[in-house]
Design a protein around this motif. Sequence first.
Motif, mmCIF file in Angstrom:
data_model
loop_
_atom_site.group_PDB
_atom_site.id
_atom_site.type_symbol
_atom_site.label_atom_id
_atom_site.label_comp_id
_atom_site.label_asym_id
_atom_site.label_seq_id
_atom_site.Cartn_x
_atom_site.Cartn_y
_atom_site.Cartn_z
ATOM 1 N N THR A 40 5.200 3.314 -6.440
ATOM 2 C CA THR A 40 5.796 4.573 -6.800
ATOM 3 C C THR A 40 6.028 4.542 -8.312
ATOM 4 O O THR A 40 5.490 5.658 -8.938
ATOM 5 N N LEU A 41 6.345 3.299 -8.781
ATOM 6 C CA LEU A 41 6.114 3.363 -10.248
ATOM 7 C C LEU A 41 4.889 3.649 -10.904
ATOM 8 O O LEU A 41 4.842 4.169 -11.977
ATOM 9 N N SER A 42 4.037 3.010 -10.400
ATOM 10 C CA SER A 42 2.768 3.253 -10.651
ATOM 11 C C SER A 42 1.953 4.609 -10.589
ATOM 12 O O SER A 42 1.498 5.156 -11.571
ATOM 13 N N LEU A 43 2.294 5.292 -9.482
ATOM 14 C CA LEU A 43 1.930 6.455 -9.095
ATOM 15 C C LEU A 43 2.740 7.736 -10.231
ATOM 16 O O LEU A 43 2.119 8.609 -10.692
ATOM 17 N N ALA A 44 4.038 7.138 -10.678
ATOM 18 C CA ALA A 44 4.721 8.251 -11.637
ATOM 19 C C ALA A 44 4.083 7.884 -12.900
ATOM 20 O O ALA A 44 4.518 8.565 -13.891
ATOM 21 N N MET A 69 -1.808 13.592 8.769
ATOM 22 C CA MET A 69 -0.885 12.671 8.991
ATOM 23 C C MET A 69 -0.681 12.291 10.441
ATOM 24 O O MET A 69 0.170 11.083 10.541
ATOM 25 N N GLU A 70 -1.033 13.131 11.455
ATOM 26 C CA GLU A 70 -0.981 12.652 12.819
ATOM 27 C C GLU A 70 -1.867 11.574 13.010
ATOM 28 O O GLU A 70 -1.628 11.076 14.282
ATOM 29 N N GLY A 71 -2.962 11.229 12.388
ATOM 30 C CA GLY A 71 -3.454 9.893 12.735
ATOM 31 C C GLY A 71 -2.605 8.532 12.459
ATOM 32 O O GLY A 71 -1.738 8.848 12.060
ATOM 33 N N PRO A 72 -3.146 7.422 12.752
ATOM 34 C CA PRO A 72 -2.351 6.368 12.558
ATOM 35 C C PRO A 72 -2.221 5.955 11.280
ATOM 36 O O PRO A 72 -3.070 6.438 10.504
ATOM 37 N N THR A 73 -1.147 5.450 10.770
ATOM 38 C CA THR A 73 -1.081 5.430 9.424
ATOM 39 C C THR A 73 -1.877 4.601 8.529
ATOM 40 O O THR A 73 -2.254 5.032 7.518
ATOM 41 N N PRO A 74 -2.570 3.519 9.012
ATOM 42 C CA PRO A 74 -3.675 2.677 8.224
ATOM 43 C C PRO A 74 -4.752 4.044 8.070
ATOM 44 O O PRO A 74 -5.232 3.755 6.928
ATOM 45 N N VAL A 75 -4.935 4.507 9.199
ATOM 46 C CA VAL A 75 -6.143 5.664 8.777
ATOM 47 C C VAL A 75 -5.782 6.581 7.537
ATOM 48 O O VAL A 75 -6.462 6.717 6.792
ATOM 49 N N SER A 76 -4.459 7.127 7.560
ATOM 50 C CA SER A 76 -4.151 7.803 6.661
ATOM 51 C C SER A 76 -4.294 7.101 5.193
ATOM 52 O O SER A 76 -4.755 7.574 4.295
ATOM 53 N N ALA A 77 -3.680 5.753 5.278
ATOM 54 C CA ALA A 77 -4.163 4.928 4.001
ATOM 55 C C ALA A 77 -5.669 5.290 3.654
ATOM 56 O O ALA A 77 -5.900 5.134 2.311
ATOM 57 N N LEU A 78 -6.385 4.767 4.391
ATOM 58 C CA LEU A 78 -7.886 4.652 4.231
ATOM 59 C C LEU A 78 -8.322 5.920 3.754
ATOM 60 O O LEU A 78 -9.015 6.215 2.696
ATOM 61 N N ILE A 79 -7.982 7.107 4.501
ATOM 62 C CA ILE A 79 -8.590 8.513 4.203
ATOM 63 C C ILE A 79 -8.043 8.752 2.745
ATOM 64 O O ILE A 79 -8.874 9.398 1.977
ATOM 65 N N HIS A 80 -6.830 8.423 2.342
ATOM 66 C CA HIS A 80 -6.294 9.039 1.069
ATOM 67 C C HIS A 80 -6.627 8.217 0.027
ATOM 68 O O HIS A 80 -6.616 8.568 -1.128
ATOM 69 N N ALA A 81 -6.896 6.768 0.360
ATOM 70 C CA ALA A 81 -7.294 5.934 -0.906
ATOM 71 C C ALA A 81 -8.670 5.885 -1.391
ATOM 72 O O ALA A 81 -9.175 6.080 -2.228
ATOM 73 N N ALA A 82 -9.528 5.396 -0.111
ATOM 74 C CA ALA A 82 -10.890 4.965 -0.540
ATOM 75 C C ALA A 82 -11.828 5.925 -0.084
ATOM 76 O O ALA A 82 -12.935 5.975 -0.613
ATOM 77 N N THR A 83 -11.631 6.228 1.260
ATOM 78 C CA THR A 83 -12.834 6.996 2.030
ATOM 79 C C THR A 83 -12.945 8.544 1.751
ATOM 80 O O THR A 83 -13.602 9.103 1.032
ATOM 81 N N ALA A 132 -6.702 4.591 -5.582
ATOM 82 C CA ALA A 132 -6.834 3.926 -4.474
ATOM 83 C C ALA A 132 -5.731 2.754 -4.151
ATOM 84 O O ALA A 132 -5.352 2.722 -3.120
ATOM 85 N N PHE A 133 -5.565 1.930 -5.132
ATOM 86 C CA PHE A 133 -4.821 0.781 -4.760
ATOM 87 C C PHE A 133 -3.471 1.361 -4.530
ATOM 88 O O PHE A 133 -2.545 0.990 -3.442
ATOM 89 N N PHE A 134 -2.750 2.199 -5.442
ATOM 90 C CA PHE A 134 -1.302 2.466 -5.291
ATOM 91 C C PHE A 134 -0.993 3.268 -4.226
ATOM 92 O O PHE A 134 0.003 3.324 -3.540
ATOM 93 N N LYS A 135 -2.033 4.112 -3.730
ATOM 94 C CA LYS A 135 -1.787 5.232 -2.465
ATOM 95 C C LYS A 135 -2.018 4.355 -1.297
ATOM 96 O O LYS A 135 -1.033 4.697 -0.385
#
Lengths: 641, 104
Positions: A386-390, A247-261, A343-346
């Motif tokens: 959130t609803l989607s993830l739940a 999470m120390e990286g820039p937030t868009p990076v987190s989004a990419l790491i966690h969702a797609a890449t 990938a989408f909701f995260k």
Amino acid sequence: MDVPGVSEAVLWAIILCPLAAFTAIALYLRKLPKLAGWLSIAAITASFALALVALVDTLGADGRAATHTHDWFHAGPLQLSLGVRLDGLTAVMLVVVTSVALLVQVYSQGYMERDPGYGRYYAWMSLFITAMLGLVLADNLLMLFVFWELVGLSSYLLIGFWFHKPSAAAAAKKAFIVTRIGDLGLLAAMLLIWTRGGTLAIDEIHELVLTGALSGTTLTLFGLGLFAGAVGKSAQFPLHVWLPDAMEGPTPVSALIHAATMVAAGVYLMARFFPVLEASPDARETVAWIGAATVAVGAALALVQTDLKRVLAYSTISQLGYMMLALGVFGYAVAVFHLFTHAFFKALLFLGSGSVNHATNTFDMRRMGGLRTVMPLTFWTFLIGTLSLAGVFPLAGFWSKDEILLEAWHQNRALYAIAAVAAFATALYMFRAVFMTFFGTYKGGEPVDPSDEDSHFHGDPAHPHESGRVMTWPLLALAAGAVAAGWWAWGREFQHFVEGAVPADALHHAPAFSYGIAIASSLIAVAGIAAAWAIYQRRLVDSAEIRRTAYPLALLLERKFFLDDLYERAFAAGLFQRGWNRLVAAFDAFAVDGAVNGAGWLGMQSGRVLRHAQTGQVQLYGAALAAGAVVAAIIVLATGS
Amino acid sequence: MTLTLEHFLTVAALLFCLGLVIALSKRNAVGMLMGIELMLNAVNLTLIAFSRFGSGGGAVAGHAFTAFVITVAAAEAAVALALAVSVYRSRQTVEVDQLDLLKL
């Protein structure tokens, strides 16, 4: 049987577009950040368009595989090839990676604005996307491994993007080293299949597995080796520790790491070699139980985080566990489907948290609250995610999570129980985050520290405002995906499509949709939401009270099951720093340095002796020379050659 | 009695040894140079002899080598004598056993 007919050049172009952007930015455009951003976005847009072409084409071929293989080089018996492969699984991954990456790139234009590393940021992002696209297109394990490591490298660069912060540099190192531990297993699996099967091509490995040419032990070891790689990359227990720190990286990076890449790569690898799991019950059981453990650990830890991004990070770990669990209970298509919807909701949730950070200058949920009114777009899109993830009907997460629970129910009730309890926890921790962030009264955010030169925060945290359009539009697009992506599974179309990617006789017949399971999982989700509402909104039960009653448990969770301490004290400090490293240091000091210093000492000592021969009398030298020549001549004559 | 290869080689060997002894024993640098010239010419003699009697059967390679050796020897003598003059100017001597500055 028809296969995707899309030209090979299109597939290579999907990889090469972002690669070209990376090269151009890294070599020429670092000083022209605006241009770098636009070039990067243009490249990923092109890749996205080509990925759509590939997807439509593959849909027409029912997801069956087309491979284009070329010789790379021969060295003795070693023949290596280089090629791309397009099938249902690859097409889905391509679209997920390029679409999420595109939206993240657009969003970054707002989020990274005024960062001095703007150009560098887009260069690394392009490299990251290139690596992931190459990974999913590769038609053999070696090429896959090369891109796999490139993903690791670029994630290291991006997590440590703000490398002047010691915590970011440490997090980047941690991510790199921890995933590398898993990669050792993947490398071992490659060597094993090479020595036993003589091939690295995905097709041929599938064939070897299906024809039973490999022994059961080999198959199990191969499967476990692959899984070790996936455990590192996809942050499965017990190697999940790098992901929250990332999470120390820039937030868009987190989004990419966690969702797609990044983390998707491990799940993709296991899905790609699903026939191996099918053929080896031991490997499959391991995958299922590690997946279940990850589901539980991730969900439990997400409950006690106070940092919004860390809640999401543990949630990702938990969701990745669901995917592995699905693979372990024969749910190949379901795992890929969950990867797709997740990938989408995260990505949406991460970008939403970035938007919140942009307004409040913090990720600490205890300093937020009441943002619902000032940031309506962020709030509503975050709520959808959130609803989607739940897993609330009819959003995307409902369909995929429900299918996983269904598969688990039919294979193993214990696994189902773990997954169901974690589903409750998922709803609970996500709505805890929503209530703490968006409801109640605003706690003022984090005041801007004028002495902190690293902070590029602009605006006033005391008066938060909605983010700009360049950041909210990607949120809206992802929200649309988080709502609608699940409907692709209607009538089992998605499953049918990705199942085209593996040989037909490798597949298990999936259980039919069950209303009982669906209603049960909906009730679980609603119960979780209700519990969050009761604790964090109405405060019927005080959360501090719960913490006191279950203090040992709370401590265990807050210290992350002491895993970080274990790794740091026992492995990093104990085994390595005090044990192995000392041994290596001693070897270096005595053996290596000893050899070097000894060579110097020998030279000096022999010089001390031999210098007496140096008289300065040129005629003495000449005499020695002549004597030597005579001796040489005598030797030549005596040996008669 | 006809002249054979051995005769030439014997003379050349004697000449070479003579030159070697002079080069190694003369204390005067100019004397040393003369010894070296003698050794060079001994080699020239063998080259010519092999050229005449060797299996090449009168090939000109030996002659060509000799011409080169003479040329190079002339150049070498010029340089060496210039050095000797220069050394004499700075040290007032050309006795080689005095010239041992490089010794520790």
